[in-house]
Design a protein around this motif. Sequence first.
Motif, PDB file in Angstrom:
ATOM      1  N   GLY A  36      31.241  -8.269  36.718  1.00 56.76           N
ATOM      2  CA  GLY A  36      31.789  -8.950  37.853  1.00 56.76           C
ATOM      3  C   GLY A  36      32.937  -9.886  37.485  1.00 56.76           C
ATOM      4  O   GLY A  36      33.660 -10.284  38.320  1.00 56.76           O
ATOM      5  N   LEU A  37      32.971 -10.125  36.276  1.00 54.79           N
ATOM      6  CA  LEU A  37      34.040 -11.142  35.640  1.00 54.79           C
ATOM      7  C   LEU A  37      34.771 -10.223  34.489  1.00 54.79           C
ATOM      8  O   LEU A  37      34.473  -9.391  33.824  1.00 54.79           O
ATOM      9  N   ALA A  38      36.063 -10.864  34.257  1.00 53.87           N
ATOM     10  CA  ALA A  38      36.834 -10.037  33.380  1.00 53.87           C
ATOM     11  C   ALA A  38      36.432 -10.563  31.997  1.00 53.87           C
ATOM     12  O   ALA A  38      36.074 -11.669  31.686  1.00 53.87           O
ATOM     13  N   SER A  39      35.965  -9.742  30.996  1.00 53.38           N
ATOM     14  CA  SER A  39      35.548  -9.821  29.858  1.00 53.38           C
ATOM     15  C   SER A  39      36.964 -10.779  29.071  1.00 53.38           C
ATOM     16  O   SER A  39      37.951 -10.564  29.198  1.00 53.38           O
ATOM     17  N   ARG A  40      36.601 -11.611  27.983  1.00 52.86           N
ATOM     18  CA  ARG A  40      37.524 -12.294  27.357  1.00 52.86           C
ATOM     19  C   ARG A  40      36.992 -12.844  26.089  1.00 52.86           C
ATOM     20  O   ARG A  40      35.982 -12.762  25.735  1.00 52.86           O
ATOM     21  N   ARG A  41      37.927 -13.167  25.314  1.00 53.10           N
ATOM     22  CA  ARG A  41      37.597 -13.852  23.915  1.00 53.10           C
ATOM     23  C   ARG A  41      36.956 -15.115  24.071  1.00 53.10           C
ATOM     24  O   ARG A  41      37.775 -16.107  24.684  1.00 53.10           O
ATOM     25  N   LEU A  42      35.866 -15.494  23.393  1.00 51.76           N
ATOM     26  CA  LEU A  42      35.260 -16.779  23.825  1.00 51.76           C
ATOM     27  C   LEU A  42      36.041 -17.746  23.058  1.00 51.76           C
ATOM     28  O   LEU A  42      36.167 -18.887  23.210  1.00 51.76           O
ATOM     29  N   PHE A  43      36.240 -17.571  21.411  1.00 48.31           N
ATOM     30  CA  PHE A  43      36.972 -18.330  20.700  1.00 48.31           C
ATOM     31  C   PHE A  43      38.518 -17.751  20.171  1.00 48.31           C
ATOM     32  O   PHE A  43      38.403 -16.690  20.238  1.00 48.31           O
ATOM     33  N   ASP A  44      39.049 -18.822  20.254  1.00 50.22           N
ATOM     34  CA  ASP A  44      40.732 -18.363  20.000  1.00 50.22           C
ATOM     35  C   ASP A  44      40.672 -17.965  18.289  1.00 50.22           C
ATOM     36  O   ASP A  44      41.543 -16.996  18.017  1.00 50.22           O
ATOM     37  N   GLU A  45      39.972 -18.384  17.510  1.00 50.29           N
ATOM     38  CA  GLU A  45      39.936 -17.923  16.245  1.00 50.29           C
ATOM     39  C   GLU A  45      38.707 -17.275  15.613  1.00 50.29           C
ATOM     40  O   GLU A  45      37.616 -17.529  16.311  1.00 50.29           O
ATOM     41  N   PRO A  46      38.656 -16.150  14.751  1.00 50.94           N
ATOM     42  CA  PRO A  46      37.698 -15.591  14.271  1.00 50.94           C
ATOM     43  C   PRO A  46      36.716 -16.914  13.432  1.00 50.94           C
ATOM     44  O   PRO A  46      36.940 -17.826  13.194  1.00 50.94           O
ATOM     45  N   VAL A  47      35.529 -16.529  13.646  1.00 53.42           N
ATOM     46  CA  VAL A  47      34.381 -17.266  12.905  1.00 53.42           C
ATOM     47  C   VAL A  47      33.798 -16.781  11.787  1.00 53.42           C
ATOM     48  O   VAL A  47      33.894 -15.345  11.628  1.00 53.42           O
ATOM     49  N   ILE A  48      33.072 -17.380  10.984  1.00 60.26           N
ATOM     50  CA  ILE A  48      32.637 -16.905   9.638  1.00 60.26           C
ATOM     51  C   ILE A  48      31.348 -16.633   9.935  1.00 60.26           C
ATOM     52  O   ILE A  48      30.604 -17.627  10.732  1.00 60.26           O
ATOM     53  N   VAL A  49      30.819 -15.439   9.370  1.00 58.23           N
ATOM     54  CA  VAL A  49      29.413 -14.807   9.676  1.00 58.23           C
ATOM     55  C   VAL A  49      28.814 -15.479   8.056  1.00 58.23           C
ATOM     56  O   VAL A  49      29.001 -15.091   7.326  1.00 58.23           O
ATOM     57  N   ALA A  50      27.653 -16.133   8.478  1.00 62.97           N
ATOM     58  CA  ALA A  50      26.887 -16.834   7.312  1.00 62.97           C
ATOM     59  C   ALA A  50      25.665 -15.910   6.834  1.00 62.97           C
ATOM     60  O   ALA A  50      25.466 -15.912   5.984  1.00 62.97           O
ATOM     61  N   ALA A  51      25.204 -15.002   7.767  1.00 64.12           N
ATOM     62  CA  ALA A  51      24.031 -14.266   7.487  1.00 64.12           C
ATOM     63  C   ALA A  51      24.085 -13.028   8.517  1.00 64.12           C
ATOM     64  O   ALA A  51      24.100 -13.237   9.996  1.00 64.12           O
ATOM     65  N   VAL A  52      23.727 -11.874   7.995  1.00 60.71           N
ATOM     66  CA  VAL A  52      23.319 -10.708   8.990  1.00 60.71           C
ATOM     67  C   VAL A  52      22.147 -10.365   8.599  1.00 60.71           C
ATOM     68  O   VAL A  52      21.984  -9.819   7.141  1.00 60.71           O
ATOM     69  N   LYS A  53      20.929 -10.113   9.386  1.00 59.33           N
ATOM     70  CA  LYS A  53      19.691  -9.836   8.911  1.00 59.33           C
ATOM     71  C   LYS A  53      18.851  -8.651   9.678  1.00 59.33           C
ATOM     72  O   LYS A  53      19.332  -8.524  11.034  1.00 59.33           O
ATOM     73  N   THR A  54      17.996  -8.038   9.057  1.00 58.10           N
ATOM     74  CA  THR A  54      17.183  -7.180   9.718  1.00 58.10           C
ATOM     75  C   THR A  54      16.064  -7.778  10.359  1.00 58.10           C
ATOM     76  O   THR A  54      15.655  -8.875  10.358  1.00 58.10           O
ATOM     77  N   ALA A  55      15.184  -6.992  11.224  1.00 59.88           N
ATOM     78  CA  ALA A  55      14.084  -7.371  11.963  1.00 59.88           C
ATOM     79  C   ALA A  55      13.056  -8.022  11.050  1.00 59.88           C
ATOM     80  O   ALA A  55      12.332  -8.962  11.339  1.00 59.88           O
ATOM     81  N   ALA A  56      13.109  -7.602   9.652  1.00 60.66           N
ATOM     82  CA  ALA A  56      12.206  -8.067   8.380  1.00 60.66           C
ATOM     83  C   ALA A  56      12.668  -9.123   7.865  1.00 60.66           C
ATOM     84  O   ALA A  56      12.355  -9.832   6.875  1.00 60.66           O
ATOM     85  N   ASN A  57      13.682  -9.831   8.323  1.00 62.09           N
ATOM     86  CA  ASN A  57      14.391 -11.043   8.003  1.00 62.09           C
ATOM     87  C   ASN A  57      15.102 -10.702   6.900  1.00 62.09           C
ATOM     88  O   ASN A  57      15.186 -11.825   5.892  1.00 62.09           O
ATOM     89  N   GLN A  58      15.492  -9.686   6.467  1.00 61.92           N
ATOM     90  CA  GLN A  58      16.313  -9.254   4.975  1.00 61.92           C
ATOM     91  C   GLN A  58      17.748  -9.395   5.338  1.00 61.92           C
ATOM     92  O   GLN A  58      18.027  -8.701   6.349  1.00 61.92           O
ATOM     93  N   GLU A  59      18.357  -9.895   4.253  1.00 65.77           N
ATOM     94  CA  GLU A  59      19.790  -9.857   4.284  1.00 65.77           C
ATOM     95  C   GLU A  59      20.461  -8.433   4.321  1.00 65.77           C
ATOM     96  O   GLU A  59      19.948  -7.645   3.485  1.00 65.77           O
ATOM     97  N   ILE A  60      21.171  -8.047   5.406  1.00 67.90           N
ATOM     98  CA  ILE A  60      21.575  -6.460   5.205  1.00 67.90           C
ATOM     99  C   ILE A  60      22.582  -6.468   4.056  1.00 67.90           C
ATOM    100  O   ILE A  60      23.676  -7.008   4.125  1.00 67.90           O
TER     101      ILE A  60
END
Length: 238
Positions: free
Chosen positions: A141-165
């Motif tokens: 019901g609302l227009a999608s929008r960019r939440l932050f003006d600038e990109p942010v840094i990804v510190a970690a991306v993990k699996t369900a087993a808490n392992q770094e992808i």
Amino acid sequence: MNRGRQIGISVSAAVLSGLLVYGVYLLQLRQIRLTETAEVVVPRQFVPAGTALEREMLTTLRLPSGAVTAEMITEMSEAAGLEASAPLGGGEPLLRWKLDKFRLLPRRGEATFQVPRDYVKSVSSGIRAGDRAIVYLSADGLASRRLFDEPVIVAAVKTAANQEIDNPKSSNLLSMAEGDKERMYASRRDANGSIDAVNLNLTEAQWLALDNACKDGAAKLVIAYDAASFGGEGETGS
């Protein structure tokens, strides 16, 4: 007999004199080498861990050449843009092992937040630790929008087993460090699991904006891979 003895004494004196002159020369040469100096890059003042170095934060210091090691940074252009992975003292020579190219640590004023799974609508499948991510807000019901003006840094991306992808045979971060874009792409393609959790480095204001937007469940996040992470090239998938 006396004449031969005199010649021998003269020759010995000449040799000793030559050795003395040579010894003085070596001492002078050593002294010159000790007084030779080389420039190294140092912070102007104390730098906390997680701070991205800017040129105005740096200066140079002359040290005796014998005290300069291969770990010390001697070019300002090499240091600018790197992140301190350990605290740096003012006037302390910058050592390569204390600096990081890929900003996994939060910068000054930031903290690392794990984004709750129920806040997320989709995550780019190619996203990895060290990447830049663009965060969008999607709500019915609302227009999608960019939440932050600038990109942010990804510190970690993990699996369900808490392992770094990552690709265990060919680390994505190592490929980034070596500038090998083909191997970076391959490591993303051959990663070891599907994304279950994403940690982002955010300021307090960014986290509060994200939390307030998503905590009632009416809106969710779309976390997209920023192609600038790949040097201007890359693909985004969900």
